[in-house]
Design an enzyme around this catalytic site. Structure first.
Site, PDB file in Angstrom:
ATOM      1  N   LYS A 103      67.792  13.999  32.260  1.00 16.52           N
ATOM      2  CA  LYS A 103      67.288  14.965  33.233  1.00 16.52           C
ATOM      3  C   LYS A 103      67.770  14.525  34.614  1.00 16.52           C
ATOM      4  CE  LYS A 103      62.756  16.500  34.530  1.00 16.52           C
ATOM      5  NZ  LYS A 103      61.330  16.325  34.331  1.00 16.52           N
ATOM      6  N   HIS A 105      66.872  15.983  37.621  1.00 18.76           N
ATOM      7  CA  HIS A 105      65.912  16.216  38.716  1.00 18.76           C
ATOM      8  C   HIS A 105      64.591  15.501  38.389  1.00 18.76           C
ATOM      9  CE1 HIS A 105      65.274  19.179  35.595  1.00 18.76           C
ATOM     10  NE2 HIS A 105      64.001  19.185  35.963  1.00 18.76           N
TER      11      HIS A 105
END
Ligand code: OMP
Length: 214
Positions: A103, A105
């Site tokens: 991921k 963010h």
């Protein structure tokens, strides 16, 4: 066979997790039985499952710092084990899991939960040929961590690439123990004593002769 192991086999059969028939495995082998941990699919089933994992872990006496559930199937198993350790044995152990996709963010990365460091107890469902667990070892090797062991529900006691069982190869290659709630040997013992399930015994024994460890 210990009482909790017998209880676990009964529970797995009742829930349809342990089934008899004809199943093609990830390895391509055609097996007369299959263990589908995804069918421990209610709150009560998962809670009981966590207790069996916790019991097998404590019986083993293997020491570790953090529980790790590899994506996807290991995640609820590690969570359920951590809850059982806390609720049944007052052991508040850190636990974590990985994502399959990194991921970019928010918190970022592929690891979620407690830091993956120190001695790691990997929690998974089944080891057949050992492919899945070797992938997990790569994740641990990339961290400041060492594997303390692997805890699984069922050891199918099948040969890996050579004469040793896949589990023996994993234990040798990574110098760590593999702990299982039950192994095929105990499943066979259970079948032999059950009037209704006995009919499955010959097929499972034939399969063991072909792919099992001597
Ligand atoms: P290996 O990677 O060959 O060790 O196979 C382990 C994986 O096979 C498990 O994580 C399961 O996804 C799957 N499996 C079962 O879930 N239950 C079984 O009884 C047999 C297998 C299998 O395909 O070998």
């Amino acid at each position: 066979m210990q009482a909790y192991q017998k209880e676990f086999i009964r529970f797995a059969i009742e829930r349809g997790v342990l089934r008899f028939g004809e199943f093609t495995l990830k390895s391509g082998r055609v097996s007369p039985y299959f263990f589908n941990a995804g069918l421990f699919n209610s709150g009560m089933a998962l809670s009981k499952l966590g207790q069996f994992y916790a019991q097998a872990l404590l019986e083993s006496g293997v020491e570790y710092d953090v529980l790790f559930g590899p994506a996807y199937k290991g995640i609820p198993l590690a969570a359920a084990t951590a809850i059982a350790l806390a609720e049944q044995y007052q052991q508040d152990k850190p636990w974590c899991f990985n994502r399959k996709e990194a991921k970019a963010h928010g918190e970022g990365g592929t690891l979620v939960g407690a830091p993956l460091q120190g001695r790691v107890m990997i929690i998974d469902d089944v080891i057949t040929a050992g492919t899945a667990i070797r992938e997990v070892m790569q994740i641990i090797d990339g961290q400041a961590a060492q594997a303390a062991g692997v805890l699984i529900a069922l050891d199918r006691q099948e040969r890996g690439k050579h004469e040793l069982s896949a589990i023996q190869e994993v234990e040798r290659d990574f110098t760590m123990p593999v702990i299982s709630i039950v192994s095929l040997k105990q499943v066979l013992e259970y079948l032999a004593k059950d009037a209704e399930l006995k009919k499955y015994l010959p097929a499972v024994e034939r399969y063991r002769e072909q792919y099992g460890v001597v």
